[in-house]
Design an enzyme around this catalytic site. Structure first.
Site, PDB file in Angstrom:
ATOM      1  N   ARG A 121       0.818  -1.233   0.000  1.00 60.67           N
ATOM      2  CA  ARG A 121       0.000   0.000   0.000  1.00 60.67           C
ATOM      3  C   ARG A 121       0.844   1.272   0.000  1.00 60.67           C
ATOM      4  NH1 ARG A 121      -2.509  -3.407   3.574  1.00 60.67           N
ATOM      5  NH2 ARG A 121      -4.400  -4.334   2.715  1.00 60.67           N
ATOM      6  N   LYS A 143       3.380  11.775 -10.647  1.00 60.02           N
ATOM      7  CA  LYS A 143       2.431  11.026 -11.485  1.00 60.02           C
ATOM      8  C   LYS A 143       3.076   9.690 -11.823  1.00 60.02           C
ATOM      9  CE  LYS A 143      -0.355  14.529 -13.832  1.00 60.02           C
ATOM     10  NZ  LYS A 143      -0.686  15.135 -15.129  1.00 60.02           N
ATOM     11  N   GLU A 190       9.862  18.769 -24.318  1.00 57.25           N
ATOM     12  CA  GLU A 190       9.270  19.135 -23.016  1.00 57.25           C
ATOM     13  C   GLU A 190       9.908  20.403 -22.471  1.00 57.25           C
ATOM     14  OE1 GLU A 190       6.690  18.155 -21.388  1.00 57.25           O
ATOM     15  OE2 GLU A 190       6.223  16.235 -22.307  1.00 57.25           O
ATOM     16  N   LYS A 218       8.424  23.334 -12.677  1.00 59.32           N
ATOM     17  CA  LYS A 218       7.494  22.221 -12.461  1.00 59.32           C
ATOM     18  C   LYS A 218       7.190  22.074 -10.969  1.00 59.32           C
ATOM     19  CE  LYS A 218       5.967  17.675 -13.426  1.00 59.32           C
ATOM     20  NZ  LYS A 218       5.869  16.571 -14.345  1.00 59.32           N
ATOM     21  N   GLU A 228      -3.685  18.045  -9.894  1.00 56.48           N
ATOM     22  CA  GLU A 228      -4.214  18.598 -11.135  1.00 56.48           C
ATOM     23  C   GLU A 228      -5.696  18.961 -11.050  1.00 56.48           C
ATOM     24  OE1 GLU A 228      -2.329  17.008 -14.642  1.00 56.48           O
ATOM     25  OE2 GLU A 228      -4.041  17.579 -15.863  1.00 56.48           O
ATOM     26  N   ARG A 232      -2.020  22.718 -12.593  1.00 55.93           N
ATOM     27  CA  ARG A 232      -1.079  21.699 -13.081  1.00 55.93           C
ATOM     28  C   ARG A 232      -1.334  21.356 -14.545  1.00 55.93           C
ATOM     29  NH1 ARG A 232       1.587  16.523 -10.024  1.00 55.93           N
ATOM     30  NH2 ARG A 232       2.671  15.716 -11.849  1.00 55.93           N
ATOM     31  N   ASN A 236       0.590  20.668 -19.389  1.00 58.01           N
ATOM     32  CA  ASN A 236       0.196  19.964 -20.616  1.00 58.01           C
ATOM     33  C   ASN A 236       0.169  20.904 -21.810  1.00 58.01           C
ATOM     34  OD1 ASN A 236      -0.155  17.515 -19.260  1.00 58.01           O
ATOM     35  ND2 ASN A 236      -2.153  18.193 -18.539  1.00 58.01           N
ATOM     36  N   HIS A 239       0.266  19.609 -25.356  1.00 54.05           N
ATOM     37  CA  HIS A 239       0.065  18.162 -25.281  1.00 54.05           C
ATOM     38  C   HIS A 239      -1.238  17.671 -25.915  1.00 54.05           C
ATOM     39  CE1 HIS A 239       3.523  18.324 -22.753  1.00 54.05           C
ATOM     40  NE2 HIS A 239       3.437  17.068 -22.380  1.00 54.05           N
ATOM     41  N   HIS A 243      -0.798  14.373 -28.033  1.00 52.59           N
ATOM     42  CA  HIS A 243      -1.360  13.044 -27.763  1.00 52.59           C
ATOM     43  C   HIS A 243      -2.078  12.510 -28.995  1.00 52.59           C
ATOM     44  CE1 HIS A 243      -1.289  14.090 -23.221  1.00 52.59           C
ATOM     45  NE2 HIS A 243      -0.218  13.408 -23.561  1.00 52.59           N
ATOM     46  N   HIS A 255       6.900  11.018 -27.951  1.00 51.22           N
ATOM     47  CA  HIS A 255       6.154  12.011 -27.175  1.00 51.22           C
ATOM     48  C   HIS A 255       6.741  13.427 -27.279  1.00 51.22           C
ATOM     49  CE1 HIS A 255       3.620  13.671 -24.076  1.00 51.22           C
ATOM     50  NE2 HIS A 255       4.683  14.049 -23.394  1.00 51.22           N
TER      51      HIS A 255
HETATM   52  N1  GLY Z   1       3.644  15.781 -17.201  1.00 53.16           N
HETATM   53  C1  GLY Z   1       2.679  16.647 -16.672  1.00 53.16           C
HETATM   54  C2  GLY Z   1       2.528  16.561 -15.178  1.00 53.16           C
HETATM   55  O1  GLY Z   1       3.350  15.977 -14.513  1.00 53.16           O
HETATM   56  O2  GLY Z   1       1.580  17.073 -14.654  1.00 53.16           O
END
Ligand code: GLY
Length: 353
Positions: A121, A143, A190, A218, A228, A232, A236, A239, A243, A255
């Site tokens: 967990r 993420k 990026e 970031k 997000e 956040r 993107n 993006h 995508h 990407h």
């Molecule tokens: N790659 C976008 C984020 O980490 O929110």
């Protein structure tokens, strides 16, 4: 938040990600991997290092460790890989007092981070990013996740995952010396995005400074909106089309390469909507195309109507066609963009070829 020399080996920058009890440091600089042990929580007794064949980066976490290899490529980024990692963790008796260490690019840190999030967990994870893209994006911010394979509306990229912050991240610039050109391009895609999120003159900085600044940007965004709920989403930028292009070209465009095209497209769309002027569109071409020498052209083969349909399905869309767009108040989330504007911007971009 500050970029400081953290008192470790000279020349290293420490960027702090302030998230209350989930706060951590990102070490940026040449030789940073040799400071890995300082990021491992003191209670840890053993480590499971997760990496891939071909990465070949040896690290010393300062505690006994086992190394586990996962397969290379998106095809291996699925729950089966997480299951086999967990079985390996069980075999070596990895406990909740131990640590997972992801050594690799975005795929490794996403998978290792998710395995750490679900093993017992949730146990600590430290990332050693070995690619530029990993350093400026994937390894930072918590993420984690894997794809859910399936092309019949029952699958998708990064659909199964968790927010699971690392206990620390290492960005060792020595590892970039041998980065294949395509991997470097992907990182630049990026990196280019950060030029438009703040007013910083990133091009005036040396590589260490620039990577540390991208990490800092970031970190600031993640600190203000970890899960997000709002801001956040600005990460993107570029993006939404990216995508769609990745899917439409069957990942022929990687990407970061797709993000490069997506950033310039976002500028065209903002222009169509009257949010920015010609000069600002040119600035996007200058940064993405000139400074980072990335291909900004929409691939010939792509069908605009299909791209439109794919963008409508983008999981980042909050309702209907939502984009992250530049404007008089900077980059922001813009909902309710019409299909007509989306297609006009695609045409404007194709006309630049
Ligand atoms: N790659 C976008 C984020 O980490 O929110």
């Amino acid at each position: 938040m500050s970029v400081t020399d953290g008192g470790r080996r000279s020349g290293l920058r420490t960027v702090h990600v302030p998230l209350a009890d989930r706060s951590y440091d990102v070490l940026v600089g040449r030789g940073a991997r040799h400071e890995l042990a300082s990021l491992v929580p003191p209670t840890v007794r053993r480590a499971a290092i997760v990496t891939q064949p071909g990465i070949g980066v040896e690290v010393d976490p300062g505690v006994p460790f086992d190394v586990f290899q996962i397969g290379t490529g998106e095809d291996h980024k699925h729950l089966g890989t997480v299951e086999s990692l967990c079985r390996s963790f069980a075999r070596v008796g990895l406990t909740r007092h131990d640590v997972v260490i992801g050594v690799g690019g975005g795929m490794v840190t996403d998978v290792a981070g998710f395995a750490a999030a679900v093993w017992h967990r949730g146990i600590p994870v430290v990332h050693v990013a070995t690619t530029l893209l990993g350093m400026v994006d994937a390894a930072i911010g918590g993420k984690t996740g894997v794809n859910l394979p399936g092309g019949n509306g029952d699958g998708g990229k990064n659909l199964v995952g968790a927010f699971w912050q690392p206990s620390g991240v290492v960005c060792d610039l020595d590892l970039l010396a041998t980065l294949p050109p395509r991997e470097r391009r992907c990182g630049y895609g990026e990196m280019a995005k950060y030029h438009f999120l703040t007013g910083d003159d990133l091009l005036a900085m040396d590589e260490t400074e620039r990577i540390a600044r991208c990490v800092q940007i970031k970190a600031d965004v993640v600190a203000g909106d970890e899960r997000e709920g709002g801001r956040r989403a600005l990460l993107n930028y570029g993006h939404t089309l990216a995508h769609a292009l990745e899917i439409e070209t069957r990942h022929e465009l990687a990407h970061g390469e797709a993000v490069a095209v997506g950033l310039v497209y976002a500028a065209h769309l903002a222009h169509v909507l009257g949010r920015i002027d010609d000069e600002r569109v040119r600035q996007h071409y200058d940064v993405v195309g000139r400074a980072y020498e990335l291909d900004t052209r929409l691939p010939d083969s792509v069908d605009h109507a299909r791209l439109l349909a794919l963008m409508g399905k983008d999981k980042k869309a909050l309702s209907g066609l939502t984009f992250v767009l530049d404007g008089p108040d900077g980059v922001e989330v813009v909902p309710g963009v019409s299909s007509e504007a989306v297609l006009r911007a695609l045409d404007a971009m194709a006309a630049e070829r």
